[in-house]
Design a protein around this motif. Structure first.
Motif, PDB file in Angstrom:
ATOM      1  N   UNK A   1      13.429 -61.786  -6.474  1.00  0.00           N
ATOM      2  CA  UNK A   1      13.018 -63.146  -6.822  1.00  0.00           C
ATOM      3  C   UNK A   1      11.786 -63.631  -6.085  1.00  0.00           C
ATOM      4  N   UNK A   2      11.206 -62.794  -5.224  1.00  0.00           N
ATOM      5  CA  UNK A   2      10.049 -63.188  -4.419  1.00  0.00           C
ATOM      6  C   UNK A   2       8.775 -63.182  -5.253  1.00  0.00           C
ATOM      7  N   UNK A   3       7.932 -64.170  -5.006  1.00  0.00           N
ATOM      8  CA  UNK A   3       6.583 -64.204  -5.577  1.00  0.00           C
ATOM      9  C   UNK A   3       5.618 -63.826  -4.459  1.00  0.00           C
ATOM     10  N   UNK A   4       4.772 -62.835  -4.723  1.00  0.00           N
ATOM     11  CA  UNK A   4       3.757 -62.416  -3.762  1.00  0.00           C
ATOM     12  C   UNK A   4       2.454 -63.101  -4.145  1.00  0.00           C
ATOM     13  N   UNK A   5       1.851 -63.780  -3.183  1.00  0.00           N
ATOM     14  CA  UNK A   5       0.579 -64.470  -3.401  1.00  0.00           C
ATOM     15  C   UNK A   5      -0.438 -63.915  -2.416  1.00  0.00           C
ATOM     16  N   UNK A   6      -1.705 -64.166  -2.688  1.00  0.00           N
ATOM     17  CA  UNK A   6      -2.779 -63.808  -1.755  1.00  0.00           C
ATOM     18  C   UNK A   6      -3.601 -65.061  -1.540  1.00  0.00           C
ATOM     19  N   UNK A   7      -3.654 -65.497  -0.287  1.00  0.00           N
ATOM     20  CA  UNK A   7      -4.349 -66.739   0.037  1.00  0.00           C
ATOM     21  C   UNK A   7      -5.571 -66.451   0.888  1.00  0.00           C
ATOM     22  N   UNK A   8      -6.636 -67.204   0.610  1.00  0.00           N
ATOM     23  CA  UNK A   8      -7.864 -67.113   1.383  1.00  0.00           C
ATOM     24  C   UNK A   8      -8.179 -68.511   1.882  1.00  0.00           C
ATOM     25  N   UNK A   9      -8.358 -68.632   3.203  1.00  0.00           N
ATOM     26  CA  UNK A   9      -8.732 -69.915   3.782  1.00  0.00           C
ATOM     27  C   UNK A   9      -9.968 -69.710   4.648  1.00  0.00           C
ATOM     28  N   UNK A  10     -10.394 -70.764   5.278  1.00  0.00           N
ATOM     29  CA  UNK A  10     -11.586 -70.704   6.110  1.00  0.00           C
ATOM     30  C   UNK A  10     -11.417 -69.733   7.278  1.00  0.00           C
ATOM     31  N   UNK A  11     -10.222 -69.681   7.844  1.00  0.00           N
ATOM     32  CA  UNK A  11      -9.999 -68.876   9.038  1.00  0.00           C
ATOM     33  C   UNK A  11      -9.290 -67.553   8.806  1.00  0.00           C
ATOM     34  N   UNK A  12      -8.573 -67.420   7.696  1.00  0.00           N
ATOM     35  CA  UNK A  12      -7.810 -66.190   7.496  1.00  0.00           C
ATOM     36  C   UNK A  12      -7.542 -65.946   6.020  1.00  0.00           C
ATOM     37  N   UNK A  13      -7.151 -64.723   5.735  1.00  0.00           N
ATOM     38  CA  UNK A  13      -6.715 -64.379   4.384  1.00  0.00           C
ATOM     39  C   UNK A  13      -5.569 -63.387   4.513  1.00  0.00           C
ATOM     40  N   UNK A  14      -4.680 -63.401   3.526  1.00  0.00           N
ATOM     41  CA  UNK A  14      -3.575 -62.468   3.575  1.00  0.00           C
ATOM     42  C   UNK A  14      -2.541 -62.740   2.513  1.00  0.00           C
ATOM     43  N   UNK A  15      -1.583 -61.828   2.435  1.00  0.00           N
ATOM     44  CA  UNK A  15      -0.504 -61.956   1.469  1.00  0.00           C
ATOM     45  C   UNK A  15       0.531 -62.937   1.984  1.00  0.00           C
ATOM     46  N   UNK A  16       1.101 -63.702   1.063  1.00  0.00           N
ATOM     47  CA  UNK A  16       2.148 -64.657   1.395  1.00  0.00           C
ATOM     48  C   UNK A  16       3.332 -64.368   0.481  1.00  0.00           C
ATOM     49  N   UNK A  17       4.526 -64.371   1.046  1.00  0.00           N
ATOM     50  CA  UNK A  17       5.746 -64.114   0.301  1.00  0.00           C
ATOM     51  C   UNK A  17       6.479 -65.431   0.093  1.00  0.00           C
TER      52      UNK A  17
END
Length: 132
Positions: A80-96
């Motif tokens: 049931x998990x949604x995997x996202x990829x986020x990019x911000x000013x200071x970091x980027x990475x996968x979010x569960x």
């Protein structure tokens, strides 16, 4: 190994599938293997590694050219998990975004899951076969 017929174990946002596809193409891997392990202040941590082979016991999820393999011991916890990829000013990475998480530590690196009996009962109520 574990799942509901016709429903993928995890889903990926467009950003996540694009990033996974990009990593697969750059490195020549078959996909990313995700799982969980003991650790962190909340008790469990997600794992994510490049995969060069598909284990016959892995749950394989493919979406828009991206491939994710879920390690057998993690399938119940990641269902049931949604995997996202986020990019911000200071970091980027996968979010569960995981509906099975009951607590997360302040740094966001570790999580605590519902207990196994509760997860099994919820997933059985949603049509998944009961584990033995």
């Amino acid at each position: 190994m574990f799942g509901i017929p016709g429903k993928q174990a995890v889903t990926m946002t467009d950003r996540a599938s694009a990033q996974i596809s990009k990593l697969m193409a750059q490195k020549g891997h078959k996909g990313l293997r995700i799982g969980v392990k003991k650790g962190g202040c909340a008790g469990m941590e997600y794992t994510m590694d490049y995969a060069d082979e598909i284990d016959p016991n892995d749950e394989v999820v493919e979406q828009d050219g991206a491939r994710v393999m879920i390690a057998p011991m993690a399938q119940m916890f990641l269902f049931g998990t949604e995997i996202d990829y986020e990019v911000s000013l200071l970091e980027s990475g996968f979010k569960f975004n995981n509906p099975n998480v009951t607590e997360a530590c302040g740094c966001g690196e570790s999580i605590k899951f519902k207990d196994v009996e509760e997860l099994t009962a919820e997933q059985a109520a949603n049509g998944a076969p009961r584990l033995k």
